[in-house]
Design an enzyme around this catalytic site. Structure first.
Site, PDB file in Angstrom:
ATOM      1  N   GLY A  34       0.813  -1.203   0.000  1.00 15.45           N
ATOM      2  CA  GLY A  34       0.000   0.000   0.000  1.00 15.45           C
ATOM      3  C   GLY A  34       0.842   1.246   0.000  1.00 15.45           C
ATOM      4  O   GLY A  34       2.016   1.239   0.405  1.00 15.45           O
ATOM      5  N   GLY A  53       3.036   7.809   3.485  1.00 16.25           N
ATOM      6  CA  GLY A  53       4.171   6.948   3.209  1.00 16.25           C
ATOM      7  C   GLY A  53       3.743   5.634   2.592  1.00 16.25           C
ATOM      8  O   GLY A  53       2.593   5.458   2.161  1.00 16.25           O
ATOM      9  N   GLY A  78      -0.685   9.069   1.461  1.00 16.85           N
ATOM     10  CA  GLY A  78      -0.095  10.379   1.638  1.00 16.85           C
ATOM     11  C   GLY A  78       0.947  10.430   2.726  1.00 16.85           C
ATOM     12  O   GLY A  78       1.803  11.317   2.733  1.00 16.85           O
ATOM     13  N   ASP A 112      -8.203  11.403   7.622  1.00 16.03           N
ATOM     14  CA  ASP A 112      -7.920  10.668   6.375  1.00 16.03           C
ATOM     15  C   ASP A 112      -8.763   9.403   6.292  1.00 16.03           C
ATOM     16  O   ASP A 112      -8.275   8.339   5.905  1.00 16.03           O
ATOM     17  CB  ASP A 112      -6.432  10.326   6.301  1.00 16.03           C
ATOM     18  CG  ASP A 112      -5.989  10.019   4.870  1.00 16.03           C
ATOM     19  OD1 ASP A 112      -6.762  10.319   3.947  1.00 16.03           O
ATOM     20  OD2 ASP A 112      -4.889   9.477   4.690  1.00 16.03           O
TER      21      ASP A 112
END
Length: 487
Positions: A69, A74, A72, A188
């Protein structure tokens, strides 16, 4: 020149010869920010410290084949520790990350968060300028893998599974908002950050990473979040993100679960690319709610449950933050939707019984209603004389003990009533003559002119009999009424 060899030389120094993945700090309270941290210090007894060498070995030196994966904050790699434990290794983007001390303070807070719908933070690495978090591994991937990026050979999620995932995500968000102290704004929330364990229970990931990645300002958000359709209106206007902004983002995820569509899909027609904008006209007309359902569900969903889920979604997606519900209210609504609901409507309750007379109430069962109604319709008083109060009680006992005998008695009773109908008619004629004959011109002349003593005696007997019969009938009805009320 690669920085890894340089790090190896540093790792070979005596001060770094410490067993890997061992907790060295025993403090159970968050450290005082004024006190400096030393490399290798653990913040609390729940977190483990890892060296960069250990995590590099676990992820095959962070090779692309281990990448599972990227977001935003990392990249995330699948890693296998020396003892065989499989973990998710999140390597934070080093641009804009905090210093060592601030990083450890934030990690200390995250390791204290424990909930069944949060991905557990196992440990961390803060060697040099590295900022790495180690989480428990979720084998089923993220929500989007089973909802939006579903392969053709896989079966889509059913309605009940979708609502359970929504409820679990809401429970995790409620924990961050209302239990964590201080409250944590997710910032997020999206499908790729809702991971699924082996039992398909949802777990929120990347919570609390805003401060770790960019200093913790209230306007900080994942850079990749802009333009993805997961931004609340107030953030797009003035850069403000609050608890109610998280509720808005949850509404988008819930709408994705209902429709099976992405928040932003550029492959669709222009008026359908933004999911929230496309759904707004449907929110205004409850009759169109079923049209929002994912076509892959077919008709395998409860219409009432769908309508309620759409209603919750519409409330979460209000433009004004103050109008949106608290996440706790959303949890209460979704809890009801996760209960299995029958496809067929629940049958209505049987109609209430009509009011009955005292005689009907005294009957032991419904089979006596026919005879009771016949009594109310005025069958012969002679038939009433055949059943005294004692005989009636005996008959009632027989009816309860032997149903067949009761049927025979009832048939005989109805038959006798029919036979006595003619007798009753003649008696009523005689009663009419006796009751209305006295004082009437025609009646008085009939008896005065005849001078027949025998006829007068017969008339007197008839009047006396009628009066006696009516009196006894009233006594019997009164006794039955008392018996019915006492039973």
């Amino acid at each position: 020149m690669s920085c890894l060899p340089c790090f190896k030389k540093k790792a070979e120094s005596p001060e770094d010869e410490v067993p890997v993945a061992q907790s060295k700090g025993i403090s159970t309270t968050p450290p005082n920010p004024a006190e400096p941290f030393h490399k290798g210090d653990n913040v609390n007894s729940n977190a483990k410290t890892y060296t960069f060498r250990e995590l590099a070995s676990a992820t095959k030196n962070f090779k692309q084949e281990c990448l599972i994966g990227e977001g935003g904050f990392g990249r995330v790699f699948k890693g296998t520790l020396q003892g065989g434990e499989i973990v998710a290794v999140k390597q934070l983007d080093r641009s804009g990350t905090q210093g060592n001390q601030e990083f450890l303070v934030e990690v200390s807070k995250l390791t204290l968060l424990k909930h069944q719908n949060l991905v557990n933070l196992i440990g961390y690495c803060a060697d040099g300028d590295q900022r790495i978090l180690v989480y428990e591994y979720m084998p089923m991937g993220c929500l989007n893998d089973h909802l939006l990026d579903l392969k053709e050979d896989k079966k889509p999620l059913g309605w009940l599974s979708r609502m359970k995932i929504a409820l679990g995500a809401a429970n995790g968000l409620e924990y961050l908002h209302e239990t964590a102290n201080p409250p944590i704004i997710y910032r997020d929330l999206k499908g790729t950050n809702i991971l699924l364990d082996k039992d398909f229970n949802p777990r929120l990931s990347d919570y609390g990473l805003a401060k770790l990645a960019g200093g913790g300002s209230k306007t900080n958000m994942s850079p990749m979040m802009m333009g993805t359709g997961y931004c609340a209106p107030e953030f797009e206007k003035n850069g403000e993100h609050t608890l109610k902004s998280d509720v808005y983002c949850f509404g988008i995820v819930l709408l994705e679960l209902i429709t099976g569509r992405r928040a932003v899909d550029t492959t669709r027609p222009a008026n359908e690319q933004n999911l929230v904008a496309w759904a707004q006209p449907y929110f205004k007309d409850p009759k169109k709610f079923p049209e929002l359902a994912d076509p892959r569900l077919g008709k395998s969903f409860p219409v009432k449950g769908l309508n309620q889920a759409v209603g919750v979604t519409a409330m979460c997606l209000q433009d004004e933050p103050m109008v949106r519900p608290l996440i706790g209210d959303v949890v209460a609504a979704l809890t009801f939707l996760t209960m299995p609901q029958p496809d067929d409507p629940i049958p209505s309750s049987p109609p209430a019984p009509t009011p009955t007379s005292n005689i009907e109430k005294s009957s032991p069962n419904n089979e006596d209603q026919e005879s009771s109604e016949n009594e109310d319709q005025g069958f012969s008083d002679d038939e009433d004389q055949d059943y005294s109060d004692d005989e009636y009680e005996d008959s009632e006992s027989d009816q309860q003990n032997d149903e067949k005998v009761h049927d025979k008695q009832r048939s005989q009773k109805v038959s006798d009533k029919r036979k006595s109908q003619k007798v009753r008619d003649s008696q009523e004629d005689e009663k009419a003559s006796s009751e209305y004959g006295y004082g009437s011109a025609s009646g008085s002349s009939e008896y005065e002119d005849s001078g027949d003593d025998e006829q007068q005696n017969e008339t007197a007997k008839s009047a006396k009999y009628s009066s006696h019969s009516r009196h006894k009938s009233k006594v019997k009805s009164h006794a039955k009424s008392i018996s019915g009320s006492s039973s």
